[in-house]
Design an enzyme around this catalytic site. Structure first.
Site: not given
Ligand code: NAP
Length: 348
Positions: A148, A241
């Site tokens: 990001c 950011h």
């Molecule tokens: P998050 O809020 O922790 O959400 C994670 C998601 O993954 C939830 O829907 C969770 O489902 C699911 N998950 C967890 N364990 C799993 C499993 N074993 N099988 C299938 N699904 C599973 O994270 P986030 O911030 O949204 O980030 C998601 C991804 O995008 C990450 O890889 C992160 O590095 C990337 N990212 C994030 C941002 C940002 O600004 N936040 C920016 C760029 C990239 P449950 O609710 O069922 O646990």
């Protein structure tokens, strides 16, 4: 650009911070219709409204609230799947689904450095989509979004790089809490505080621009040569950011030259008039105190980057500030724009 029939899509990791943003941004999208949502086995089988802890200020769309959450390893009908899964599981599941013929537009880090996977910012390196043809996924494919913080940074750097060359880059970030997912950083760690470390983030900022700015040579990307140093900090901001940047140029340029290439900058997403393309990818603020996360993160649908404070630097040639919305431009919105670009190029 218009299309005759909407394309069905699914969201993997639909309950998380980025997944919720996907759900919100895909409502009434002119190309895509959200048909399937999936998350971990903890959420699978539940109604979305029961599985999710909805943290966005816009209300949970009714059409999605009653959808049943699938497991990310289930069978999907949609050709295109947006992925926002936790990085601990995303790699393997995305490989498996691409192998089953799906196109995956991923936000996770796992496939970013695969030699045949584009690390795509559509205004910067849309030609890297040519890599998808070299993938071996049974008619499916994987395209990734950069980190990001990288996205806002490379958008601001692209016209400078093309016109004057960049030899060295130093960047210091002040990153929002939503970048750490949900529930993310504990309140006692971040209220009245700044945490001067984000695991893995400095390495991503120091390497990803080299692939994004790399040359697509038909079958692979030749990495761009550029010395990069990054320091990353978590600050008590919800979204957006902010980054302070110093650059050493290859060729001489004045402040006026840089402001001019920023204001002129447009690329293929703008030419195609894609729904999520910002009208103007880089906005420059002349006020000394701008840009600021709370005021400017939603600029141009949250898809533009805001710059400001361009001035001479005593160590490098120039320094400036850049701001972009981490869960919109830096994640879900950026990924949707990647998919729109694939539609525009006839890949989906
Ligand atoms: P998050 O809020 O922790 O959400 C994670 C998601 O993954 C939830 O829907 C969770 O489902 C699911 N998950 C967890 N364990 C799993 C499993 N074993 N099988 C299938 N699904 C599973 O994270 P986030 O911030 O949204 O980030 C998601 C991804 O995008 C990450 O890889 C992160 O590095 C990337 N990212 C994030 C941002 C940002 O600004 N936040 C920016 C760029 C990239 P449950 O609710 O069922 O646990």
């Amino acid at each position: 650009m218009n299309i005759s029939k909407k394309i069905s899509v699914g969201v993997l990791g639909a309950t998380g911070s980025v997944g919720q943003k996907f759900i919100s941004l895909l409502q009434n999208h002119p190309f895509f219709e959200l048909k399937e949502i999936a998350a971990s086995d903890r959420s699978a089988g539940k109604k979305y409204s029961d599985a999710v802890n909805w943290i966005l200020s816009d209300s949970l769309p009714e059409s999605v609230a009653n959808m049943v959450v699938k497991s990310c390893t289930d069978k999907f009908e949609s050709k295109l799947l947006f992925s926002a899964m936790d990085a601990s599981v995303a790699g393997e599941i995305e490989t498996e689904l691409a192998g089953r013929g799906h196109f995956i537009a991923s936000n996770s880090k796992n496939h970013r450095w695969d030699a045949d996977v584009p690390l795509l910012v559509p205004e910067v390196n849309a030609d890297h989509l040519g890599l998808v043809k070299t993938q071996n996924y049974n008619g499916g494919g994987i395209v990734t979004n950069p980190n990001c913080s990288t996205i806002g940074l490379v958008l601001a750097l692209k016209p400078i790089l093309d016109n004057f060359g960049i030899e060295q880059l130093n960047v210091v970030t002040m990153q929002a809490l939503s970048g750490a997912g949900y529930p993310g950083v504990s309140s006692l760690d971040i209220i009245d505080n700044v945490v001067p470390f984000i695991g893995g983030e400095e390495e991503k900022l120091e390497t990803e621009p080299k692939k994004i700015f790399g040359k697509f040579a038909g079958i692979a990307i030749e990495l761009a040569e550029m010395k990069i140093s990054a320091q990353t900090n978590r600050v008590s901001v919800i979204d957006g950011h902010l980054e302070t940047v110093q650059i050493k140029l290859r060729d001489k340029a004045s402040v006026k030259d840089i402001l001019e290439v920023w204001s002129r900058f447009k690329a293929e997403p703008q030419d195609f008039d894609l729904p999520f393309a910002p009208k103007q990818p880089i906005h420059y603020f002349t006020e000394h105190k701008y840009p600021q996360p709370r005021l400017h993160r939603n600029l141009d649908k949250g898809m533009a980057c805001a710059t400001g404070r361009l001035r001479h630097c005593n160590l490098f040639d120039y320094k400036f500030v850049v701001l972009s919305h981490n869960t919109v431009r830096g994640a879900a919105g950026g990924s949707i724009l990647c998919a729109e670009m694939m539609v525009a190029k006839g890949m989906i």
